[in-house]
Design a protein around this motif. Structure first.
Motif, PDB file in Angstrom:
ATOM      1  N   ASP A 156       2.305   7.122   8.232  1.00 45.57           N
ATOM      2  CA  ASP A 156       1.482   7.478   6.911  1.00 45.57           C
ATOM      3  C   ASP A 156       1.021   6.182   6.263  1.00 45.57           C
ATOM      4  N   ALA A 157       1.805   5.307   6.384  1.00 47.02           N
ATOM      5  CA  ALA A 157       1.637   3.772   5.655  1.00 47.02           C
ATOM      6  C   ALA A 157       0.114   3.178   6.395  1.00 47.02           C
ATOM      7  N   LEU A 193      -6.166  13.320   3.715  1.00 51.69           N
ATOM      8  CA  LEU A 193      -5.468  12.473   2.856  1.00 51.69           C
ATOM      9  C   LEU A 193      -5.754  12.807   1.139  1.00 51.69           C
ATOM     10  N   ILE A 245       0.768  -1.258   0.090  1.00 53.95           N
ATOM     11  CA  ILE A 245       0.040   0.044  -0.110  1.00 53.95           C
ATOM     12  C   ILE A 245       0.891   1.270   0.025  1.00 53.95           C
ATOM     13  N   ALA A 246       1.922   1.104   0.763  1.00 52.49           N
ATOM     14  CA  ALA A 246       2.796   2.388   0.949  1.00 52.49           C
ATOM     15  C   ALA A 246       4.263   2.226   1.086  1.00 52.49           C
ATOM     16  N   PRO A 296       0.876   7.954   0.329  1.00 49.40           N
ATOM     17  CA  PRO A 296       0.656   7.994   1.729  1.00 49.40           C
ATOM     18  C   PRO A 296       1.320   9.116   2.302  1.00 49.40           C
ATOM     19  N   SER A 297       2.207   9.939   1.756  1.00 47.72           N
ATOM     20  CA  SER A 297       2.623  11.013   2.470  1.00 47.72           C
ATOM     21  C   SER A 297       1.690  12.263   2.067  1.00 47.72           C
ATOM     22  N   ALA A 333       6.940   4.556   2.642  1.00 45.96           N
ATOM     23  CA  ALA A 333       6.363   5.505   3.355  1.00 45.96           C
ATOM     24  C   ALA A 333       6.965   5.767   4.784  1.00 45.96           C
ATOM     25  N   SER A 388     -10.100  10.330   7.121  1.00 43.91           N
ATOM     26  CA  SER A 388     -10.593   9.227   8.106  1.00 43.91           C
ATOM     27  C   SER A 388     -10.594   9.618   9.471  1.00 43.91           C
ATOM     28  N   ALA A 427      -2.050   5.049   8.014  1.00 39.45           N
ATOM     29  CA  ALA A 427      -3.291   5.722   7.797  1.00 39.45           C
ATOM     30  C   ALA A 427      -3.748   5.192   6.410  1.00 39.45           C
ATOM     31  N   ALA A 428      -2.919   5.342   5.177  1.00 39.11           N
ATOM     32  CA  ALA A 428      -3.242   4.840   4.153  1.00 39.11           C
ATOM     33  C   ALA A 428      -3.962   3.507   4.142  1.00 39.11           C
ATOM     34  N   ASP A 455      -7.188  11.805   9.799  1.00 43.25           N
ATOM     35  CA  ASP A 455      -6.113  11.811   8.648  1.00 43.25           C
ATOM     36  C   ASP A 455      -6.925  12.477   7.562  1.00 43.25           C
ATOM     37  N   ARG A 513      -0.694  13.639   3.389  1.00 47.16           N
ATOM     38  CA  ARG A 513      -1.496  13.351   4.517  1.00 47.16           C
ATOM     39  C   ARG A 513      -0.979  14.412   5.639  1.00 47.16           C
ATOM     40  N   ARG A 546      -9.825  13.145   1.051  1.00 49.35           N
ATOM     41  CA  ARG A 546     -10.564  12.209   1.740  1.00 49.35           C
ATOM     42  C   ARG A 546     -10.121  12.449   3.182  1.00 49.35           C
ATOM     43  N   ALA A 594      -7.297   3.726   5.638  1.00 50.58           N
ATOM     44  CA  ALA A 594      -8.324   4.415   4.741  1.00 50.58           C
ATOM     45  C   ALA A 594      -8.608   3.246   3.623  1.00 50.58           C
ATOM     46  N   LEU A 629     -15.074   7.143   7.176  1.00 54.28           N
ATOM     47  CA  LEU A 629     -14.366   7.697   5.785  1.00 54.28           C
ATOM     48  C   LEU A 629     -15.169   9.023   5.235  1.00 54.28           C
TER      49      LEU A 629
END
Lengths: 278, 97
Positions: free
Chosen positions: A112-113, B48, A104-105, B54-55, A108, B28, A115-116, B46, B57, B26, A119, B8
């Motif tokens: 941050d990873a 996003l 996914i990340a 992913p960064s 990162a 969360s 959170a991704a 978060d 954020r 988006r 989500a 979300l």
């Protein structure tokens, strides 16, 4: 036959330079461990043959060691779980933590990873099992290991440790306060976790469970339900629930840390590994 | 616990990240163990942009009372603003992502 370090030998006999101490023949190798280790990032083959990042720590002063897969918590492949991975190596075990969020990340920051991943609805049980199996194979095939592998998970990883114990050829599993082992996560949740009660009959290895009495997920009632189910299936398990401890009591850099519970828990973890994979 | 409850929200805006200002799409919202705030649990927000990685954020961690006050402040600001100005918060066609 033991090889006794010269420094230790001189403590026993200041003039000795080399000798074989036959009377210590039955002393275990670990009593002379320096606790030296190496730690590095490696690439392993995970679920679906994907290459994923993993953090590995190996003891450097002993051979034919047991192994452990470290399953990180929902907040991800973070520094505190890397520290736990290194701690296992210092104790004489090869340890490997796959980055479950690598797909996914990649690259990162861990938060941050995480959170991704959240989500996107988290990761599936199938991916988790595939990634842990990749880590298990990687450890079992290292020249310094004995082929015996356990798995440990913290928080969400606690449930996942139970899951892999039911599906993979492991020699032991350690569940540190994993929630949703005996119940489903709320239906409206975007992250789905299903009860493992229906899989427990497949658990083929010993289990250690460490919990906090003040935790709500899992609550003492939920761990009692798990204990009853394991007893019903005739499984080899050992549970400890600590007073004055809640969730994440092993986490040294958070307010949830409980020194007494964590110290006792670490002793029980190492004893469990000595029994199951050493 | 690591709560699995996550709400979300699709949104349209911008946020200042470690890489500067970026478009956000988006959010969360959940209650879980914070990364930095010194509590056992925190309300986590978060903001996003998954398309940017992913960064992209903006992260917030706060106690429950703060989250409640923040939510009420947002609702208050919306309630007190004339509707034509609220309409003016919509993204313009010429805006870049």
């Amino acid at each position: 036959m033991l090889t006794v370090p010269a420094t230790l030998l001189r403590q026993l006999d200041p003039v000795a330079t080399s000798v074989t101490l036959v009377e210590l023949r039955h002393t275990t190798q670990k009593e002379f461990m320096t606790r030296n280790l190496t730690a590095e990032t490696v690439t392993i083959t995970g679920h679906h043959g994907d290459n994923i990042e993993a953090y590995m720590a190996l003891p450097t002063d002993t051979a034919s060691v047991g192994s452990i897969v470290v399953i990180h918590h929902l907040p991800g492949y973070d520094e505190s779980t890397k520290e736990i991975t290194r701690r296992f190596a210092a104790a004489g075990y090869a340890a490997l933590m796959p980055n479950l969020y690598h797909r996914i990340a990649p690259g990162a920051d861990p938060d941050d990873a995480a959170a991704a991943a959240r989500a996107q609805g988290g990761i599936s049980d199938e991916q988790l099992v595939g990634d842990v199996e990749g880590a298990r194979r990687y450890l079992a095939n290292l020249s310094v290991t004995n082929g015996r592998v356990a798995a440990i998970g913290f928080c969400s990883g606690g449930r996942q440790a139970v899951l892999v114990g039911c599906r993979l050829p492991l020699q032991g599993i350690i569940d540190c306060y994993g929630a949703f082992v005996v119940m489903d996560s709320p239906a409206e949740s975007s992250l789905q976790a299903t009860s493992l009660l229906g899989e427990l009959a497949s658990l083929q290895c010993p289990m250690l469970g460490l919990f906090g009495k003040e935790d709500g997920y899992p609550s003492p009632e939920q761990t009692a339900t798990l204990e009853a189910a394991l007893t019903e299936h005739g499984k080899d398990f050992e549970f400890h629930t600590y007073e004055d401890a809640g969730h994440a009591f092993f986490n040294v850099d958070r307010p949830s840390y409980r020194a007494e519970a964590a110290a006792d828990g670490w002793q029980r973890i190492i004893s469990f590994l000595e029994r199951t994979v050493a | 616990m690591c709560t699995y409850q996550t709400t979300l929200v699709d949104l349209d805006g911008s946020g200042k990240t470690a890489n500067g200002w970026q478009a956000m799409s988006r959010a969360s919202v959940y209650v879980d163990h914070p990364v930095h705030f010194a509590s056992g649990h925190a309300v986590m927000i978060d903001v996003l942009n998954p398309q940017l990685g992913p960064s992209a954020r903006v992260a917030l961690e706060m106690d429950a009372a703060s989250a409640q006050a923040l939510a009420e402040a947002i609702l208050h600001a919306l309630a007190e603003t004339p509707s034509d100005i609220l309409l003016d918060t919509h993204r313009r066609a010429s805006s870049s992502a």
